[in-house]
Each structure stands twice: as structure tokens, then as C-alpha cells.
Enzyme design. Structure first.
Site, PDB file in Angstrom:
ATOM      1  N   THR A 392     -42.461   8.397 -17.702  1.00  0.00           N
ATOM      2  CA  THR A 392     -43.957   8.182 -17.128  1.00  0.00           C
ATOM      3  C   THR A 392     -44.812   8.624 -18.079  1.00  0.00           C
ATOM      4  O   THR A 392     -44.872   9.550 -18.905  1.00  0.00           O
ATOM      5  CB  THR A 392     -44.096   8.798 -15.936  1.00  0.00           C
ATOM      6  OG1 THR A 392     -42.952   8.758 -15.018  1.00  0.00           O
ATOM      7  CG2 THR A 392     -45.297   8.741 -15.156  1.00  0.00           C
ATOM      8  N   ASN A 412     -39.887   4.872 -14.967  1.00  0.00           N
ATOM      9  CA  ASN A 412     -39.255   6.119 -14.016  1.00  0.00           C
ATOM     10  C   ASN A 412     -38.329   7.108 -15.197  1.00  0.00           C
ATOM     11  O   ASN A 412     -39.121   7.879 -15.684  1.00  0.00           O
ATOM     12  CB  ASN A 412     -38.127   5.460 -13.077  1.00  0.00           C
ATOM     13  CG  ASN A 412     -37.832   6.692 -12.019  1.00  0.00           C
ATOM     14  OD1 ASN A 412     -38.437   7.702 -11.789  1.00  0.00           O
ATOM     15  ND2 ASN A 412     -36.607   6.459 -11.469  1.00  0.00           N
ATOM     16  N   SER A 464     -44.888   9.696  -6.964  1.00  0.00           N
ATOM     17  CA  SER A 464     -45.474  11.093  -6.817  1.00  0.00           C
ATOM     18  C   SER A 464     -46.748  10.683  -7.830  1.00  0.00           C
ATOM     19  O   SER A 464     -47.551  11.828  -8.063  1.00  0.00           O
ATOM     20  CB  SER A 464     -44.614  12.141  -7.475  1.00  0.00           C
ATOM     21  OG  SER A 464     -43.626  12.272  -6.577  1.00  0.00           O
TER      22      SER A 464
HETATM   23  O1  DON Z   1     -43.082   7.224  -9.533  1.00  0.00           O
HETATM   24  C1  DON Z   1     -42.582   8.485  -9.273  1.00  0.00           C
HETATM   25  O2  DON Z   1     -42.957   9.589  -8.881  1.00  0.00           O
HETATM   26  C2  DON Z   1     -41.518   8.835 -10.617  1.00  0.00           C
HETATM   27  N1  DON Z   1     -40.964   7.202 -10.838  1.00  0.00           N
HETATM   28  C3  DON Z   1     -42.257   9.302 -11.719  1.00  0.00           C
HETATM   29  C4  DON Z   1     -41.258   9.255 -12.829  1.00  0.00           C
HETATM   30  C5  DON Z   1     -41.895  10.592 -13.743  1.00  0.00           C
HETATM   31  O3  DON Z   1     -42.839  10.920 -13.638  1.00  0.00           O
HETATM   32  C6  DON Z   1     -40.697  10.637 -14.865  1.00  0.00           C
HETATM   33  N2  DON Z   1     -41.211  11.732 -15.580  1.00  0.00           N
HETATM   34  N3  DON Z   1     -41.513  12.648 -16.205  1.00  0.00           N
END
Ligand code: DON
Length: 581
Positions: A392, A412, A464
Site C-alpha cells: 500500500t 493489498n 483501513s
Molecule cells: O485496504 C486495506 O486496508 C488493505 N488492503 C491495505 C493493505 C496494506 O496497507 C498493506 N500494507 N502495508
């Protein structure tokens, strides 16, 4: 008398000239200094425009858009496309995200939801095997792991509605980088090594990310991505239609057909970006504007701030045991609510108003025992928390007029599903893992999630991600956000509280040691820098502290103070960049 008069006139003229040159701004007694150099961590300062992001080339591209006369949205869109080339672990075309924009002249905030959606054929139990167990390989590392990507639609929606430049202009730098190649940085080399094993299992990813003999690109070598350049050029020429209906769509569906994936041409054609009303809250003289469902971020940030706002946090002391106890208990209460109430608002009722209501927070605050940790089991059940995956990404953009963009987007996991679409240079997300594969079962971030987040065709998985903009006395003040899965919410929360309640500058607010509690598992994570004495006190109150050996999130923030742009890239991960002029 005449000579005195002419001396007075000369002095007066000099003063006017000085004011015109900006000297007076610096000399005026009632102007506070831009930065207090006695603070340990200092931001980078610019006057006109700034992009803070996870990688240098993309941040510089964004900043150069503004220098050429573009606005903050042009800069944000150019940065987003460039990161797909320079930061493949999280920068993407095959993922999704959220963009929050503050338009200064209209004093309006716009929230763009370009989260992935489940393909129409997705079903509640699709990731369970015949024994009812979760099939993690299918859920995270197969063509079935992917939701319909939203990034291309989202970035182009932002550009067309709020930008000022053409698609060709904002995409040109990304196309050039993909075509001519980029020098492999230390960070890129490291990230590819970290995920090398997984990427090599997919023939197309092996071809794209490694040399023809399968070995890794060394630091300083040039890495070219001609297939990605083709994809970007298609988008520049034909817009979103190229991706959702044209040749790129055909290639995505060919992969799905070959690999038992679910995304169809109709799913792609049906994809829609959605503008939503952001979540809002207040904290003393600050207004917080953040991500609404299908993100849980804004709701829980506001909810926790509501629980904290009547305490004198500064008197408790930053990162004191008393403060961290209060913070952790408030986090637990919020994450317990997350597991129950949050999901895609187009599929389920999410009680945003009730959760962010101050009266609810007052009631919840009373449940916090000042001396003892409430065991999470007294609130509900869970499973072990996995290490944070480093994916992310967030970037923030601001200009001298007070326009701001706060954008978080993702595949993700790091490099998403590790599955690339043949002939496009593009990785696909594994966002389907953000649904509850079986409600009540924790996901890869250890998050327990409820029925509201069960898998359904066309639905967006609960997130999140929390791109946030804070206003101080009505003026745009701070744009921030972070990666970190479940830890995004607590990372952004602490960055805000550090700035709002502890009066830290933007750099100090971002680097200060953080904690994280997500209710389940019942563990309080504490980064290095929280003192052993404090940890002992927390343990005496009943907290199960897991200290050190991890970092929590990575913020990219801009604060506007006194007309100056102050930027800070969090040093928890390598080679972030502040580009400004
Ligand atoms: O949308 C979300 O909350 C997750 N898919 C975010 C993934 C994420 O932050 C991975 N990393 N550090």
C-alpha cells in the site's frame, strides 16, 4: 529639515521595497518562525508546491506538474501513474484506493472511492475448501484473489473532473520512465528480493521483474518496462475505455479464463468510481476530514479522537504509560466495533453517524478503567496477528493556495497477488483477501470481520486506508496517510494527535514511536523508542506488550504553516521523498 525629510522618504521607500521582496515577511516581529530548529526532526520546506511520497522519481514528477502550471490534482494523478512504474510493490494500475481532495477556492472536500469490487461471480464461501478451511493460496496468490481494479478509473475521474491538464500530459512522464527504464534503487532491489520467491512462481511476473536469465537487477542497473509503457500509452490515447473495455480488458480476461479467475469483460465494463461524503469529526480547534466506508479508517479515527478529546493529553505526557494506556483502550473499543459494524455501505447499513457521535464516545470513554487493561476477550474472540506487510502506499500533495490531495492506493499485499497480466506489464491486486473469507475468522492482518464484510458480487471489501486532511480554525493544515493494513488507522490517528494535542511539527509527529492495538489479538504492539519503564508500567496495568522488532505504518505528510509547505517522509521505510519548489 529638507535633508531629514528626504532621509525619511528614502527609508520609507526602502521599507516598501523590502516588503515587496518578502523581506518584511521575515523581519516582522509577530510572524512566528517557519520551523523551530530546536526540534529534533525537521520537515522540508517549500513555498509553492509539494509532493511527499514513497519514491523520488514519482514525487518529482508530481511536483514538476505543478511547476508547469498544473494543479494539485494533476500532480496527484501524475504521481499515481508514475508510482505504477517506479514503485511496483504498491504503486499500481491493477489495484485500487481512495483520494481525498481539498479545493481551496470552493472550500470543498471531495472523496473519490476507487476501491476494487468483487467480480459478479464471487460468492460468500469461495475461499473455503471442502472442509470449510480457508484456502490461503487461492485467496491471496491466484487470479481469484483479485477484485476488479479501480485505479485507472479513479485517477482519470479525478483528472477529468478536478484536474487542468490533459491525459497525455500527466501520463507522459510515466510512459517515458517505463520505456526508457529507471535505475534500480536500493529500495527496489530490496523489495524485489523480499518478494522474489513469490514473483518467480508466476511466469509473467518472472519475465517482467527479473532478467532473462532469472537473476535480479542490481542496484544502479536500468530496468525497462516496455509492456507497461504500452498499457500506459493505451490509457493516454483512449482513456479509461482502453482499460475497462478495450485491449487491456481483453488481456485481463484472457488471464482470468486461463487461470480460473472470475473477472469478466462485463465486470470491467461495469466498474464505477464513486464520490462519497467523507467522514468528519472535530478535535478542539481542528476539523478532521477522512475516509468513509468502505474504509473503516475515518470512522475509527474520529471515534477514537472523540474518546480522547476531553482528556488533557499534553498533561499526561507524550508516550507516557498513562497516555498509551488510554490510547490502547480506545483503540480496542474502536476495532471491536469495526469487526461488527463496518462494510461496503452500498450493501449493508453502516452506522457511521452513531459510531462517530460524541455521546457514544462519552459512554465508551467511561468503560476505560484508568488503571487496568480490559481483556479483549471481555469484548469478543480472535487469532494471532501476522507481521505487517509492507505494501500500500500513500502520498500527499499541496500548493500555496491551500489545495491539498491525500491519496492512498494499494495492491493489498506487497506486489499484490504476484500475478501479472500477460502483455500489460501490470500486476493484479489481491484485495479479495480484505473480505471476511469466513465471517468471524481473522484475515492476513489478524482483523476479525463480520457478516457485513462477507463476500458478495459487486461489493467492495472493507478497507483501513485513511487518507486524511485536517483543518485548523477552518484553514487547510495537514494532509497525511499511511500504508500498514490494520495499522493504518492507528498510525494516522497518532500522527494527528501528535500534531494536534502535543504540538509537534509534521516531521516529529510522523517519526515519533507508535503503538498499535486492534482489539484482537489482545496484544499491544510498541515500536522501538517506547521506554522499557513505560512498557513495565503498561504490563502492570494488564497489557500484553509486544515491544520492538517491528515498525508501524509509514506516513507521507504535508503541513501548511504560515503560508509555507512543510513536508515529511517517514523514515520507517527506505527512500521516501519530499519534492517541492
Ligand atoms: O485496504 C486495506 O486496508 C488493505 N488492503 C491495505 C493493505 C496494506 O496497507 C498493506 N500494507 N502495508
Amino acid at each position: 529639515m529638507n535633508r531629514l525629510h528626504s532621509l525619511f522618504l528614502t527609508l520609507f521607500t526602502l521599507c516598501l521595497l523590502a516588503a515587496g521582496n518578502g523581506w518584511a515577511t521575515q523581519a516582522a516581529v509577530d510572524d512566528p518562525p517557519i520551523i523551530d530548529f530546536s526540534e529534533r526532526f525537521l520537515p522540508t520546506v517549500a513555498r509553492h508546491g509539494m509532493v511527499v511520497g514513497p519514491e523520488q522519481l514519482a514525487a518529482e514528477i508530481g511536483s514538476s506538474m505543478m511547476k508547469q502550471g498544473g494543479n494539485v490534482v494533476d500532480a496527484a494523478v501524475a504521481t499515481g501513474f508514475a508510482l505504477a512504474v517506479t514503485y511496483p510493490r504498491a504503486g499500481n494500475l491493477g489495484g485500487g484506493g481512495f483520494m481525498l481532495i481539498h479545493l481551496a477556492d470552493k472550500n470543498q472536500q471531495v472523496f473519490i472511492d476507487y476501491r476494487e469490487t468483487a467480480p459478479a461471480a464471487a460468492t460468500r464461501d469461495m475461499f473455503l475448501d471442502k472442509d470449510g478451511e480457508e484456502d490461503l493460496m487461492r485467496e491471496y496468490f491466484s487470479p481469484q484473489a483479485s477484485g476488479v481494479p479501480g485505479t485507472v478509473a479513479g485517477l482519470l475521474h479525478a483528472l477529468e473532473k478536478y484536474g487542468s491538464m490533459s491525459r497525455q500530459q500527466v501520463l507522459a512522464p510515466a510512459i517515458a520512465l517505463a520505456e526508457q527504464g529507471i535505475p534500480v534503487s536500493f529500495a527496489l532491489n530490496y523489495e524485489l528480493a523480499e518478494r522474489g520467491e513469490r514473483l518467480r512462481q508466476d511466469p509473467e511476473s518472472l519475465r517482467l521483474f527479473f532478467k532473462p536469465d532469472g537473476s535480479a537487477y542490481e542496484v544502479g542497473e536500468t530496468w525497462r518496462q516496455p509492456d507497461l509503457a504500452w498499457t500506459l500509452r493505451q490509457i493516454a490515447e483512449h482513456g479509461a475505455a482502453a482499460f475497462y473495455q478495450g485491449e487491456i480488458a481483453q488481456r485481463i480476461v484472457a488471464l482470468m479464463t486461463a487461470g480460473n479467475g472470475l473477472i469478466t469483460l462485463k465486470d470491467l465494463a461495469d466498474y464505477r468510481t464513486i464520490e462519497r461524503e467523507p467522514v468528519r469529526g472535530t478535535f478542539h480547534e481542528f476539523e478532521i476530514v477522512s475516509a468513509p466506508p468502505p474504509s473503516s479508517g475515518g470512522v475509527h479515527i474520529v471515534q477514537i479522537l472523540n474518546m480522547l478529546k476531553n482528556d488533557d493529553l499534553a498533561a499526561l505526557g507524550h508516550n507516557s504509560a498513562a497516555y498509551l494506556h488510554l490510547l490502547a483502550e480506545a483503540m480496542k473499543l474502536a476495532y471491536a466495533d469495526r469487526s461488527e459494524y463496518l462494510g461496503d455501505p452500498d450493501f449493508t447499513d453502516v452506522p457511521v453517524g452513531a459510531l462517530t457521535d460524541e455521546r457514544y464516545a462519552t459512554r465508551q470513554r467511561k468503560r476505560i478503567d484508568p488503571d487496568h487493561a480490559t481483556p479483549s476477550a471481555d469484548i469478543a474472540p480472535g487469532r494471532a496477528m501476522l507481521p505487517e506487510s509492507k505494501d500500500t502506499t500513500h502520498y500527499s500533495v499541496a500548493d500555496e493556495k491551500g489545495n491539498m490531495v491525500s491519496n492512498t492506493y494499494t495492491l493489498n499485499a506487497s506486489f499484490g497477488s504476484a500475478v501479472s497480466v500477460p502483455g500489460t506489464g501490470m500486476l493484479l491486486n489481491n484485495e479479495m483477501g480484505d473480505f471476511a473469507a469466513r465471517p468471524g475468522l481473522p484475515n492476513m492482518f489478524g482483523l476479525v470481520q463480520g457478516e457485513r464484510n462477507k463476500i458478495e458480487g459487486g461489493k467492495r471489501p472493507l478497507s483501513s486506508m485513511s487518507p486524511t486532511i485536517v483543518f485548523r480554525n477552518g484553514q487547510p493544515w495537514l494532509a497525511t496517510g499511511s500504508p500498514g493494513g490494520s495499522r493504518i488507522i492507528t498510525t494516522v490517528l497518532q500522527t494527528l494527535v501528535n500534531a494536534m494535542a502535543f504540538d509537534m511539527n509534521v516531521a516529529t509527529a510522523g517519526v515519533s514511536s507508535r503503538i498499535h492495538h486492534q482489539w484482537m489479538p489482545d496484544e499491544l504492539l510498541a515500536e522501538e523508542g517506547i521506554s522499557p519503564d513505560t512498557i513495565k508500567l503498561l504490563e502492570q496495568m494488564g497489557h500484553k506488550v509486544v515491544a520492538g522488532g517491528m515498525t508501524i505504518g509509514r506516513t507521507q505528510s504535508i503541513m501548511i504553516e504560515n503560508g509555507w509547505l512543510l513536508g515529511a517522509t517517514d523514515t520507517r521505510r527506505p527512500q521516501g521523498w519530499v519534492a517541492g519548489y
